[in-house]
Structure formats: structure tokens, C-alpha cells
Design a protein around this motif. Structure first.
Motif, PDB file in Angstrom:
ATOM      1  N   UNK A  36      17.868  31.105  36.568  1.00  9.04           N
ATOM      2  CA  UNK A  36      18.844  30.634  35.583  1.00  9.04           C
ATOM      3  C   UNK A  36      19.256  31.768  34.650  1.00  9.04           C
ATOM      4  N   UNK A  37      18.297  32.586  34.255  1.00 11.12           N
ATOM      5  CA  UNK A  37      18.586  33.696  33.352  1.00 11.12           C
ATOM      6  C   UNK A  37      19.498  34.738  33.985  1.00 11.12           C
ATOM      7  N   UNK A  38      19.229  35.094  35.246  1.00  5.97           N
ATOM      8  CA  UNK A  38      20.065  36.078  35.939  1.00  5.97           C
ATOM      9  C   UNK A  38      21.471  35.533  36.142  1.00  5.97           C
ATOM     10  N   UNK A  39      21.557  34.257  36.521  1.00  5.10           N
ATOM     11  CA  UNK A  39      22.858  33.627  36.705  1.00  5.10           C
ATOM     12  C   UNK A  39      23.661  33.636  35.407  1.00  5.10           C
ATOM     13  N   UNK A  40      22.994  33.356  34.297  1.00  7.44           N
ATOM     14  CA  UNK A  40      23.661  33.374  32.997  1.00  7.44           C
ATOM     15  C   UNK A  40      24.102  34.782  32.627  1.00  7.44           C
ATOM     16  N   UNK A  41      23.261  35.765  32.923  1.00  5.52           N
ATOM     17  CA  UNK A  41      23.595  37.159  32.630  1.00  5.52           C
ATOM     18  C   UNK A  41      24.829  37.596  33.414  1.00  5.52           C
ATOM     19  N   UNK A  42      24.900  37.215  34.669  1.00  9.70           N
ATOM     20  CA  UNK A  42      26.059  37.553  35.498  1.00  9.70           C
ATOM     21  C   UNK A  42      27.323  36.917  34.933  1.00  9.70           C
ATOM     22  N   UNK A  43      27.214  35.663  34.503  1.00  9.12           N
ATOM     23  CA  UNK A  43      28.359  34.967  33.913  1.00  9.12           C
ATOM     24  C   UNK A  43      28.816  35.648  32.628  1.00  9.12           C
ATOM     25  N   UNK A  44      27.890  35.982  31.758  1.00 14.74           N
ATOM     26  CA  UNK A  44      28.239  36.610  30.488  1.00 14.74           C
ATOM     27  C   UNK A  44      28.861  37.983  30.700  1.00 14.74           C
ATOM     28  N   UNK A  45      28.336  38.729  31.668  1.00 17.29           N
ATOM     29  CA  UNK A  45      28.884  40.047  31.985  1.00 17.29           C
ATOM     30  C   UNK A  45      30.325  39.927  32.474  1.00 17.29           C
ATOM     31  N   UNK A  46      30.572  38.920  33.306  1.00 16.04           N
ATOM     32  CA  UNK A  46      31.919  38.695  33.820  1.00 16.04           C
ATOM     33  C   UNK A  46      32.877  38.327  32.687  1.00 16.04           C
ATOM     34  N   UNK A  47      32.465  37.415  31.829  1.00 11.04           N
ATOM     35  CA  UNK A  47      33.329  36.990  30.719  1.00 11.04           C
ATOM     36  C   UNK A  47      33.607  38.164  29.780  1.00 11.04           C
ATOM     37  N   UNK A  48      32.577  38.952  29.507  1.00 10.47           N
ATOM     38  CA  UNK A  48      32.756  40.091  28.589  1.00 10.47           C
ATOM     39  C   UNK A  48      33.804  41.063  29.114  1.00 10.47           C
ATOM     40  N   UNK A  49      33.673  41.447  30.380  1.00 12.76           N
ATOM     41  CA  UNK A  49      34.575  42.456  30.922  1.00 12.76           C
ATOM     42  C   UNK A  49      35.984  41.925  31.137  1.00 12.76           C
ATOM     43  N   UNK A  50      36.120  40.666  31.524  1.00 11.26           N
ATOM     44  CA  UNK A  50      37.449  40.138  31.811  1.00 11.26           C
ATOM     45  C   UNK A  50      38.147  39.586  30.577  1.00 11.26           C
ATOM     46  N   UNK A  51      37.382  39.213  29.567  1.00 12.80           N
ATOM     47  CA  UNK A  51      38.001  38.694  28.349  1.00 12.80           C
ATOM     48  C   UNK A  51      38.164  39.770  27.275  1.00 12.80           C
ATOM     49  N   UNK A  52      37.260  40.748  27.268  1.00 15.53           N
ATOM     50  CA  UNK A  52      37.278  41.731  26.191  1.00 15.53           C
ATOM     51  C   UNK A  52      37.273  43.180  26.671  1.00 15.53           C
ATOM     52  N   UNK A  53      37.124  43.401  27.972  1.00 14.51           N
ATOM     53  CA  UNK A  53      36.979  44.761  28.494  1.00 14.51           C
ATOM     54  C   UNK A  53      38.277  45.539  28.517  1.00 14.51           C
ATOM     55  N   UNK A  54      38.156  46.843  28.819  1.00 18.75           N
ATOM     56  CA  UNK A  54      39.291  47.741  28.890  1.00 18.75           C
ATOM     57  C   UNK A  54      40.178  47.368  30.075  1.00 18.75           C
ATOM     58  N   UNK A  55      41.494  47.525  29.916  1.00 16.89           N
ATOM     59  CA  UNK A  55      42.431  47.195  30.986  1.00 16.89           C
ATOM     60  C   UNK A  55      43.375  48.368  31.238  1.00 16.89           C
ATOM     61  N   UNK A  56      42.915  49.396  31.979  1.00 15.91           N
ATOM     62  CA  UNK A  56      43.780  50.541  32.271  1.00 15.91           C
ATOM     63  C   UNK A  56      44.929  50.193  33.206  1.00 15.91           C
ATOM     64  N   UNK A  57      44.830  49.049  33.858  1.00 14.64           N
ATOM     65  CA  UNK A  57      45.872  48.603  34.776  1.00 14.64           C
ATOM     66  C   UNK A  57      45.472  47.259  35.342  1.00 14.64           C
ATOM     67  N   UNK A  58      46.379  46.666  36.102  1.00 16.52           N
ATOM     68  CA  UNK A  58      46.088  45.341  36.649  1.00 16.52           C
ATOM     69  C   UNK A  58      45.091  45.390  37.797  1.00 16.52           C
ATOM     70  N   UNK A  59      44.874  46.568  38.375  1.00 16.77           N
ATOM     71  CA  UNK A  59      43.825  46.734  39.366  1.00 16.77           C
ATOM     72  C   UNK A  59      42.499  46.906  38.641  1.00 16.77           C
ATOM     73  N   UNK A  60      41.458  46.259  39.139  1.00 16.83           N
ATOM     74  CA  UNK A  60      40.182  46.223  38.431  1.00 16.83           C
ATOM     75  C   UNK A  60      39.589  47.612  38.211  1.00 16.83           C
ATOM     76  N   UNK A  61      39.132  47.850  36.983  1.00 19.85           N
ATOM     77  CA  UNK A  61      38.393  49.067  36.683  1.00 19.85           C
ATOM     78  C   UNK A  61      36.993  48.942  37.283  1.00 19.85           C
ATOM     79  N   UNK A  62      36.218  50.041  37.275  1.00 22.50           N
ATOM     80  CA  UNK A  62      34.870  49.996  37.851  1.00 22.50           C
ATOM     81  C   UNK A  62      33.987  48.938  37.192  1.00 22.50           C
ATOM     82  N   UNK A  63      33.890  48.884  35.849  1.00 27.50           N
ATOM     83  CA  UNK A  63      33.037  47.834  35.257  1.00 27.50           C
ATOM     84  C   UNK A  63      33.487  46.425  35.622  1.00 27.50           C
ATOM     85  N   UNK A  64      34.807  46.208  35.626  1.00 28.32           N
ATOM     86  CA  UNK A  64      35.315  44.886  35.978  1.00 28.32           C
ATOM     87  C   UNK A  64      35.030  44.548  37.439  1.00 28.32           C
TER      88      UNK A  64
END
Length: 409
Positions: A36-64
């Protein structure tokens, strides 16, 4: 905001459902707390990068891309496990109602989950989960040299045995392991081909992605040179530029960078490869793609300086150009080299037995050699990767094609 709420709710329900199988399989609470903890961590990481992360272009950056990759792996695990769990739960409900209706039980009770079915479900779900993680760790750098020999009646005699190496879809903005890329570039050079062709997509979003890798790719060498064309990602169309002037300059800088790397970039133009009195016409078009993809390619302009009787090799990034335009042209293009599809970076290939990827539902010609109307195309599976930061079953490709003059029987 609403879509994030709906997404989190669905993801949470899927995860909670799968945890029930873990509770059936093991009595150690720390196992499903960890899951459950790992699943939650993966979800939070995804939300962080896609909601607040850098957007150099519409193609996904490495972190995204990695955030997306880990989420994809967990979703694949959960969805496949749920197929088994739901099937068992449906059976449990039917049995419960049967016992209630038949009178064998005064109350409605669900039979207990069967441990072995939960084990089977989790075990099968672990296969794509592990494959997707492997694809991110090793698969994307599992380079394969694929060799073909093609015969032609009208190949100029001096070019009998002429060897071509093709690479495509570098997507340098996705690279994250220099030693692996050094190995791959060296592998290209080890083929000792007469010529090297690159069929587009040097970057993901911007020219600057290629700058750190330019000295390495400058070491590519072949006796007759290194030739290239542009792919759809090279034009900067996936970036919200401040002005058209800046976008134009990005493309010009990319062209200049290719020149500095020793690439002869063909922009709707042609060259002749010569051996003594014999020659082959090499034609390179800018990107031409079906649907919403850029249609800068001009086959007529590119072939204006060659003869209809010439033996012709065409470099064109998108195989839909070959299907829609090239094979119907009045000129006969003996061999076209393309890329673009990546083979979707996912599929199953067992040489001589099966070749399958979901990308076949979009592209009729999506990987390997095809022949139509006496003309050949090779669709390279790609050197790099994009979006999902890995490859599963469809490995990065270096193509080696030997031209042979067909002998009279």
C-alpha cells in the motif's frame, strides 16, 4: 481538479481491491502495508510531476516519463490481478445466493477466498509488472543488430554487396545512461557499413536536448558518409514557443548541429552515391505524416535532380508516407527507409514465429521489411525511446541491409 479526484479515487479503489488478495495470500501485515505504501508513493510521484513538474514541452520529460512508467507498471499489475479476483468474487456471490435460496444457509454468506486462486492471480499479474520494470531498467538499452539482404534486378553492378546501416528515432531528450549510448554508437560503427542513414527524430522537444550528445554521435563514421532527414519531433512542434522566430531558430540550430556532427541532412533534396561509373540516387524528404503530423515532405522537389532510371533509396521518417504517396509515385523507389513507430516499444517478437504490437492497429507497416508493388521499405524500430521510458519485447534496433544484384537463374 475534478479529474484528479476521480483518478485518485479509481486508483485507490483498484489498489484496495488488490490488497484483499494479498491479505488472503499472507498473514504478515507488513507485506500489504508495504504494498500500500509503495502504491501510494507511486501515485504521489505521478501527481507531483504531472500537476506541478517542469514542462519543457508536450513530450514527457525524463522525470515525468519515469513517473508515468512506474504508474503504468502498477496499473498493469492491478488490472490483471483484478480480472482473477473479480472472477472469483462473482463465483463467490453466486454460491452465496445459491446457499441462501436453497435453504442450506439461513443468512447470505460469501465463501472465503481461495488462497491458491489469489496466488495465481497475483503471480500472473506480476509478469507484466516485472516486464515493464525490466523494460525501464534494461530493455530500453537492449540493442539488437538486425541484418537483411535484399536482391534487385537493376542494382548497379558496382553496388553488389553494398552495406547500409540505418538508425532512427534517437530521441536524445530521453537518454539517461551515457555508457549505454556509447556502447550503442560503437555498435553502429562496428558494422563497418559503406554508408549510415539516420531517418529522423533526433530530439523530443528542443535542439538543446541533443547538444550534450552531439560529440558522441559525431563519432559515427562510414566510408561514404552519414546522411539524415528530419522527423516530426525535430521541428519543435511540441513546444509552446514565445514566438515563431524562436521556434524557427530552434530548427535552424538543429540543422546546424547536424552539420557540425558530420551528418549530411537532406531537406527535400538528393545526392548520388558513386562507385566508379555506377551510382545510386539517394533521396531525402522532410517529414510527411498521415493525419495531424507535419507534411513538409515534398517528394517531387526532392527527386527533381535525379533520373527516373536511377536506382533509388529514399529516406522518409514516417512509413505512412510510403503507403500513401511513395509506392504510387511515377518514379520507382527501390528501397525506402523509415522509422517513427518505435514498434510502440511494446510487443512480442519471436523471429519466424510471431511479430505483434498494438501499434499494428495504427500503422500497417510498423517494423521490419515489407514489399509492395516491387518496392521495399524497412521500418526501423528506433534507437531511443519516448513517453514510457523503456521497451518490452520490441528492442532498440540497428539495421544493417546488404544490397545484392539478383543473378539470372
Amino acid at each position: 481538479m475534478l479529474r484528479w479526484f476521480v483518478f485518485v479515487l479509481i486508483y485507490g479503489l483498484l489498489g484496495f481491491y488488490v490488497l484483499q488478495a494479498l491479505k488472503t495470500v499472507t498473514r504478515y501485515q507488513w507485506v500489504y502495508y508495504l504494498a500500500a505504501g509503495v502504491s501510494l508513493l507511486v501515485l504521489c510521484n505521478f501527481i507531483y510531476h504531472f500537476a506541478f513538474g517542469d514542462t519543457p514541452g508536450r513530450v514527457l520529460s525524463r522525470p515525468k516519463s519515469y513517473a508515468f512508467g512506474f504508474l503504468l507498471a502498477f496499473l498493469a499489475f492491478e488490472l490483471i490481478a483484478i480480472v482473477f479476483l473479480f472472477s472469483e468474487d462473482f463465483f463467490r456471490v453466486v454460491v452465496g445466493f445459491y446457499h441462501k435460496i436453497s435453504g442450506s444457509s439461513e443468512t447470505f454468506n460469501l465463501p472465503a477466498r481461495r488462497r491458491f486462486l489469489s496466488l495465481i492471480g497475483l503471480g500472473i499479474a506480476a509478469i507484466p509488472f516485472g516486464a515493464l520494470l525490466y523494460g525501464m531498467y534494461k530493455g530500453k538499452y537492449n540493442y539488437k543488430v538486425l541484418k537483411y539482404s535484399l536482391e534487385f534486378d537493376d542494382l548497379p553492378a558496382a553496388f553488389d554487396g553494398y552495406q547500409i546501416t540505418q538508425i532512427s528515432d534517437v530521441h536524445s531528450g530521453s537518454f539517461d545512461n551515457r555508457s549505454e549510448i556509447e556502447y550503442a554508437v560503437d555498435l553502429v560503427n562496428q558494422q563497418h557499413s559503406d554508408v549510415i542513414f539516420f531517418t529522423g527524430d533526433l530530439v523530443n522537444n528542443k535542439m538543446e536536448e541533443m547538444r550534450p550528445w552531439a560529440p558522441l554521435f559525431s563519432t559515427l563514421h562510414a566510408k561514404d558518409g552519414v546522411f539524415s532527414v528530419l522527423g516530426n519531433h525535430d521541428y519543435g512542434d511540441y513546444v509552446d514557443w514565445e514566438s515563431e522566430e524562436i521556434k524557427f531558430q530552434n530548427l535552424e540550430d538543429l540543422k546546424s548541429l547536424q552539420k557540425d556532427m558530420g551528418f549530411d541532412l537532406l531537406l527535400n533534396e538528393s545526392r548520388y552515391l558513386k562507385k566508379g561509373a555506377d551510382k545510386i540516387a539517394l533521396v531525402g524528404v522532410e517529414n510527411w505524416g498521415r493525419g495531424g503530423f507535419k507534411k513538409a515532405g515534398d517528394l517531387k522537389k526532392a527527386s527533381a535532380a535525379i533520373s527516373e532510371k536511377d536506382f533509388k533509396i529514399l529516406l522518409s521518417h514516417d512509413p505512412s508516407h510510403w503507403e500513401d504517396v511513395v509506392i504510387h509515385d511515377e518514379y520507382h523507389y527501390h528501397l525506402t527507409l523509415s522509422g517513427h513507430t518505435h514498434g510502440m516499444q511494446f510487443g512480442i517478437e519471436i523471429p519466424g514465429w510471431v511479430k505483434w504490437s498494438p501499434v499494428k492497429w495504427r500503422y500497417k507497416y510498423w517494423a521490419g521489411i515489407y514489399k509492395e508493388m516491387g518496392q521495399y521499405i524497412n521500418v526501423n524500430r528506433g534507437f531511443g525511446f519516448l513517453g514510457y521510458p523503456g521497451r518490452v519485447g520490441i528492442w532498440p534496433e540497428i539495421t544493417v541491409i546488404t544490397l545484392k544484384k539478383k543473378t539470372l537463374a
